[in-house]
Design an enzyme around this catalytic site. Structure first.
Site, PDB file in Angstrom:
ATOM      1  N   HIS A 156       0.677  -1.281  -0.041  1.00 12.11           N
ATOM      2  CA  HIS A 156       0.005  -0.088   0.235  1.00 12.11           C
ATOM      3  C   HIS A 156       0.951   1.115   0.063  1.00 12.11           C
ATOM      4  CE1 HIS A 156      -3.128   2.719   1.028  1.00 12.11           C
ATOM      5  NE2 HIS A 156      -2.546   3.411   1.984  1.00 12.11           N
ATOM      6  N   GLU A 157       2.060   1.438   0.856  1.00 10.38           N
ATOM      7  CA  GLU A 157       2.852   2.478   0.869  1.00 10.38           C
ATOM      8  C   GLU A 157       3.734   2.572  -0.219  1.00 10.38           C
ATOM      9  OE1 GLU A 157       2.028   4.465   3.025  1.00 10.38           O
ATOM     10  OE2 GLU A 157       1.117   3.238   4.359  1.00 10.38           O
ATOM     11  N   HIS A 195       1.665   4.562  -2.915  1.00 11.66           N
ATOM     12  CA  HIS A 195       1.678   5.929  -2.854  1.00 11.66           C
ATOM     13  C   HIS A 195       2.906   6.473  -3.782  1.00 11.66           C
ATOM     14  CE1 HIS A 195      -1.489   6.803  -0.238  1.00 11.66           C
ATOM     15  NE2 HIS A 195      -1.078   5.966   0.670  1.00 11.66           N
TER      16      HIS A 195
END
Length: 229
Positions: free
Chosen positions: A97-98, A101
């Site tokens: 998920h990170e 970004h």
């Protein structure tokens, strides 16, 4: 703070606490489920970055529980110790998920760019908004313009919360799509990762809704005071 605003705030505090509790429970449960790939969160992050042709982003370990975040200013994926070293479903989901970004940043995803540009304004408004709103409520009958100023400041943080939603949901979408393409997880593991990220997203949804409802109440309070003049 008026009784009505306080009541609504308490409701959302309760909902936020419940969502946070479920999220932490999910994270702990899925931390006990090893991934079939055996890769740690750090290795997952590095592989996702490479697969997306991103070579200028560092993967770092930072202190804290669920303190994971991507910093676009210095291009770092910052993972909490449990995620950084963990070889489990929770660690894989959070790390991916990170990195989602970081992929957004590399692809110039417009919502991420807008959120980043709003950060200075949000930091400024956050340092003043509570005091301006308090003063505005106390002086509402003699100086309602102060409350209006507080509403504008609070509105900035509300807009930031709303813009955060597509950023977070898109990062999870990118993470899950990559985990599926990379075949690093079995279907059951992928479902657990999706569930963990869904609950993480719900924390942002609750925060945005709470901010929006509170803003609306402040606006009604201001309009009522203006009509009485």
């Amino acid at each position: 703070m008026t009784p009505g605003i306080m009541f609504v705030s308490l409701i959302f505090v309760g909902i936020s606490f419940l969502v946070s509790y479920v999220l932490k429970s999910k994270f702990r449960a899925y931390s006990e489920v090893p991934t079939s790939s055996g890769l740690t969160g750090k290795q997952i992050a590095e592989k996702m970055l490479r697969d997306n042709n991103i070579y200028d982003v560092q993967v770092l370990s930072v202190d804290g529980f669920l303190s994971d975040h991507y910093n676009p200013a210095n291009k770092t994926v910052n993972l909490s110790p449990d995620v950084y070293a963990g070889a489990n479903v929770a660690a894989a989901a959070v790390a991916a998920h990170e990195c989602g970004h970081a992929v957004q940043h590399a692809a110039a995803y417009p919502w991420l760019g807008l959120r980043s540009r709003l950060v200075p304004a949000v930091q400024f408004s956050a340092s003043l908004v509570q005091w301006v709103l308090l003063g505005g409520i106390l002086l509402i009958n003699v100086f309602p313009q102060l409350l209006l100023a507080g509403i504008v400041l609070f509105g900035i943080t509300t807009v930031f919360s709303l813009i955060t939603l597509p950023v977070e949901f898109d990062a999870s979408r990118r993470a899950l799509a990559w985990l599926d393409r990379s075949q690093l997880m079995r279907p059951q593991e992928h479902d657990k990762a999706k569930n963990a990220l869904w609950w993480a997203a719900m924390t942002y949804v609750v925060a945005a809704l709470a901010s929006l409802v509170t803003l609306f109440q402040y606006i009604l309070l201001y309009m009522g005071a203006r009509d009485r003049r």
